[in-house]
Design a protein around this motif. Structure first.
Motif, mmCIF file in Angstrom:
data_model
loop_
_atom_site.group_PDB
_atom_site.id
_atom_site.type_symbol
_atom_site.label_atom_id
_atom_site.label_comp_id
_atom_site.label_asym_id
_atom_site.label_seq_id
_atom_site.Cartn_x
_atom_site.Cartn_y
_atom_site.Cartn_z
ATOM 1 N N VAL A 311 0.854 -1.179 0.000
ATOM 2 C CA VAL A 311 0.000 0.000 0.000
ATOM 3 C C VAL A 311 0.894 1.233 0.000
ATOM 4 C CG1 VAL A 311 -1.846 -1.209 1.241
ATOM 5 C CG2 VAL A 311 -0.158 0.146 2.530
ATOM 6 N N LEU A 312 0.276 2.376 -0.256
ATOM 7 C CA LEU A 312 0.982 3.648 -0.170
ATOM 8 C C LEU A 312 0.485 4.410 1.055
ATOM 9 C CD1 LEU A 312 0.756 4.727 -3.934
ATOM 10 C CD2 LEU A 312 2.854 4.064 -2.714
ATOM 11 N N ILE A 313 1.424 4.846 1.899
ATOM 12 C CA ILE A 313 1.124 5.709 3.038
ATOM 13 C C ILE A 313 2.144 6.839 3.028
ATOM 14 C CG2 ILE A 313 0.805 5.898 5.533
ATOM 15 C CD1 ILE A 313 0.336 2.895 5.658
ATOM 16 N N ASN A 314 1.641 8.050 2.978
ATOM 17 C CA ASN A 314 2.523 9.223 2.896
ATOM 18 C C ASN A 314 3.473 9.138 1.703
ATOM 19 O OD1 ASN A 314 1.292 10.209 5.226
ATOM 20 N ND2 ASN A 314 2.804 9.251 6.575
ATOM 21 N N GLY A 315 2.962 8.562 0.606
ATOM 22 C CA GLY A 315 3.731 8.485 -0.625
ATOM 23 C C GLY A 315 4.793 7.407 -0.647
ATOM 24 N N ILE A 316 4.845 6.573 0.369
ATOM 25 C CA ILE A 316 5.870 5.520 0.466
ATOM 26 C C ILE A 316 5.199 4.154 0.395
ATOM 27 C CG2 ILE A 316 7.665 4.514 1.932
ATOM 28 C CD1 ILE A 316 7.999 7.302 3.194
ATOM 29 N N ARG A 317 5.781 3.250 -0.383
ATOM 30 C CA ARG A 317 5.268 1.878 -0.441
ATOM 31 C C ARG A 317 5.567 1.158 0.871
ATOM 32 N NH1 ARG A 317 4.191 -0.969 -5.469
ATOM 33 N NH2 ARG A 317 3.905 0.602 -7.101
ATOM 34 N N ARG A 318 4.534 0.500 1.376
ATOM 35 C CA ARG A 318 4.680 -0.253 2.623
ATOM 36 C C ARG A 318 4.086 -1.648 2.389
ATOM 37 N NH1 ARG A 318 6.691 3.954 6.351
ATOM 38 N NH2 ARG A 318 5.728 5.898 5.656
ATOM 39 N N PRO A 319 4.746 -2.714 2.869
ATOM 40 C CA PRO A 319 4.248 -4.069 2.622
ATOM 41 C C PRO A 319 3.097 -4.452 3.557
ATOM 42 C CG PRO A 319 6.305 -4.152 3.841
ATOM 43 C CD PRO A 319 6.082 -2.707 3.498
ATOM 44 N N ILE A 320 2.106 -5.103 2.979
ATOM 45 C CA ILE A 320 1.084 -5.766 3.780
ATOM 46 C C ILE A 320 1.720 -7.015 4.365
ATOM 47 C CG2 ILE A 320 -1.167 -6.909 3.712
ATOM 48 C CD1 ILE A 320 -1.772 -5.183 1.198
ATOM 49 N N VAL A 321 1.506 -7.246 5.666
ATOM 50 C CA VAL A 321 2.133 -8.409 6.304
ATOM 51 C C VAL A 321 1.069 -9.306 6.919
ATOM 52 C CG1 VAL A 321 4.369 -7.328 6.681
ATOM 53 C CG2 VAL A 321 2.574 -7.032 8.402
ATOM 54 N N GLY A 322 1.390 -10.603 6.969
ATOM 55 C CA GLY A 322 0.424 -11.576 7.425
ATOM 56 C C GLY A 322 -0.703 -11.722 6.424
ATOM 57 N N VAL A 323 -1.736 -12.452 6.819
ATOM 58 C CA VAL A 323 -2.886 -12.608 5.948
ATOM 59 C C VAL A 323 -3.857 -11.450 6.169
ATOM 60 C CG1 VAL A 323 -2.711 -15.121 5.803
ATOM 61 C CG2 VAL A 323 -4.093 -14.087 7.616
ATOM 62 N N VAL A 324 -4.524 -11.053 5.100
ATOM 63 C CA VAL A 324 -5.586 -10.061 5.194
ATOM 64 C C VAL A 324 -6.757 -10.707 5.928
ATOM 65 C CG1 VAL A 324 -7.228 -8.680 3.868
ATOM 66 C CG2 VAL A 324 -4.853 -8.895 3.091
ATOM 67 N N THR A 325 -7.300 -10.038 6.946
ATOM 68 C CA THR A 325 -8.431 -10.585 7.677
ATOM 69 C C THR A 325 -9.735 -10.069 7.066
ATOM 70 O OG1 THR A 325 -8.478 -8.839 9.356
ATOM 71 C CG2 THR A 325 -6.998 -10.703 9.734
ATOM 72 N N MET A 326 -10.855 -10.478 7.612
ATOM 73 C CA MET A 326 -12.133 -10.153 6.999
ATOM 74 C C MET A 326 -12.357 -8.650 6.880
ATOM 75 S SD MET A 326 -16.006 -11.331 8.052
ATOM 76 C CE MET A 326 -15.651 -13.072 7.799
ATOM 77 N N ASP A 327 -11.956 -7.905 7.904
ATOM 78 C CA ASP A 327 -12.278 -6.484 7.956
ATOM 79 C C ASP A 327 -11.057 -5.574 8.042
ATOM 80 O OD1 ASP A 327 -15.148 -7.184 8.359
ATOM 81 O OD2 ASP A 327 -14.364 -7.923 10.274
ATOM 82 N N GLN A 328 -9.866 -6.146 8.210
ATOM 83 C CA GLN A 328 -8.676 -5.334 8.443
ATOM 84 C C GLN A 328 -7.449 -6.002 7.836
ATOM 85 O OE1 GLN A 328 -9.056 -3.329 12.700
ATOM 86 N NE2 GLN A 328 -9.705 -5.473 12.817
#
Length: 385
Positions: A311-328
């Protein structure tokens, strides 16, 4: 209308309860329609708005496409056509698959144009049109190699003749659908055009040359302009996405959709801490972690983080970690302690000097951008800019 309300699918929904939303740029829709039309002078544009306009919102997209010059709309289901009629949209609407006999009442009542390819479908359409005392415009689909729906090339003239013989029906068009038009080196597209042309020659011989002819999807509009015939059905390209990586840049398209959320929680975790269900990721060092309120119930695939999703936060790429949960989902911030609650998160679209495209997400998930877009669910509010 108060700013906190937005419309999605014709219904009013409260905006601001959860900071997760799509932005749909209707001017990009208009630009893409105009761009595709410019490639195909004297060819009508049919805007494909099935599946809630590939999750962009069928009603606002239909309005934008028509205002930009599209002369037809196309849907997959009778119900989708009814939704457009209920919104006051009066443009011709083509239903791309043959409706069931019970669905023909909705076709007739809402002045939709059904696709037909079986004797049963022709009979049902004719009976419903006669009951209503109208003449119904219909189209016939021929299967030149997609092997999904449509009459066989050696049987389609029988379907066409049945339509012509029914005084309650008018043969408005004949069409086919290309299976590999987005693969430039695949000669099967020409095979399909040749098969279609042979059907059209039989139709011409039989005196039916005045009908609409169309074989083109977005890939045909971009890469096979000589086979635009009378109309092209533009779906994914109208939303600003290339039909395939091979066609990237051949048309000056503008993506219409971006997907956003905001950081809802930030915490520092210790080296070795596992994150999320199953602890598929462990922090290599002490670091900061952000939680974002969007999950697989909203269309973000559960394994996106395991496949390198960012994802992008403050213009910087940041990795999603772990599994995506139902709502978060959770995002690794490393040693950056500057990220705060309410900072904007971009999952698809631009932020700063970077951009995450639907095609990039699709590549990570070994799928296509169509699926990435259509997966975005109704819990995600849409706002139109």
């Amino acid at each position: 209308m108060p700013d906190e309300y937005q419309f999605h699918g014709g219904e009013r929904t409260l905006w601001g309860m959860r900071p997760t939303w799509c932005e749909i740029d209707v001017s990009a829709i208009a630009h893409n329609v105009e761009t595709l039309a410019a490639r195909l002078p004297d060819v009508d544009i049919c805007a494909v708005v099935k599946a809630d306009a590939y999750t962009h919102g069928a009603i606002p997209v239909a309005h934008a496409a028509i205002e930009a010059g599209a002369s037809w709309l196309a849907v997959a289901l009778v119900e989708e056509g009814v939704q457009l009629r209920n919104a006051g949209i009066d443009a011709p609407i083509l239903v791309l698959s043959e409706p069931s006999p019970s669905g023909m009442l909705g076709v007739v009542f809402n002045r939709l144009t059904p696709t037909l390819y079986t004797p049963e479908g022709v009979r049902a359409a004719g009976e419903e049109a006669r009951s209503a005392g109208i003449t119904l415009d219909v189209e016939v689909s021929v299967d030149t190699g997609m092997r999904r729906v449509g009459a066989e090339p050696d049987e389609v003239m029988g379907v066409i003749e049945s339509v012509i013989a029914d005084d309650s029906l008018t043969l408005g068009g004949v069409w086919t659908h290309c299976a590999v038009a987005d693969e430039l080196e695949n000669d099967f597209t020409q095979v399909q055009f040749d098969r279609f042309d042979r059907v059209l020659e039989k139709l011409h011989t039989g005196g039916g040359e005045a009908v609409r002819r169309h074989a083109g999807n977005s890939a045909v509009a971009i890469a096979h302009e000589a086979h635009g015939y009378d109309m092209v059905r533009c779906g994914i390209a109208m939303y600003g996405v290339d039909p395939s990586a091979e066609l990237h840049g051949r048309a000056k398209l503008q993506p219409a959709l971006s997907l956003h959320s905001k950081v809802s929680f930030v915490k520092q975790i210790d080296a070795g801490d596992g994150v999320g269900y199953g602890h598929h990721w462990h922090a290599p060092t002490d670091r900061w972690l952000a939680t974002v309120p969007i999950g697989y119930a909203d269309g973000v695939r559960r394994d996106l983080g395991l496949r390198g999703g960012e994802v992008l936060i403050n213009g910087i790429r940041r990795p999603i970690v772990g599994v995506v949960t139902m709502d978060q989902l959770m995002v690794d911030l490393g040693d950056d302690s500057s990220v705060s609650v309410d900072d904007e998160v971009v999952l698809i679209g631009p932020q700063g000097d970077d951009v995450i495209t639907a095609a990039e997400v699709a590549d990570r998930l070994d799928t296509i951008p169509y699926e990435v877009l259509c997966a975005i669910g109704p819990r995600v509010s849409r706002t139109y800019v």
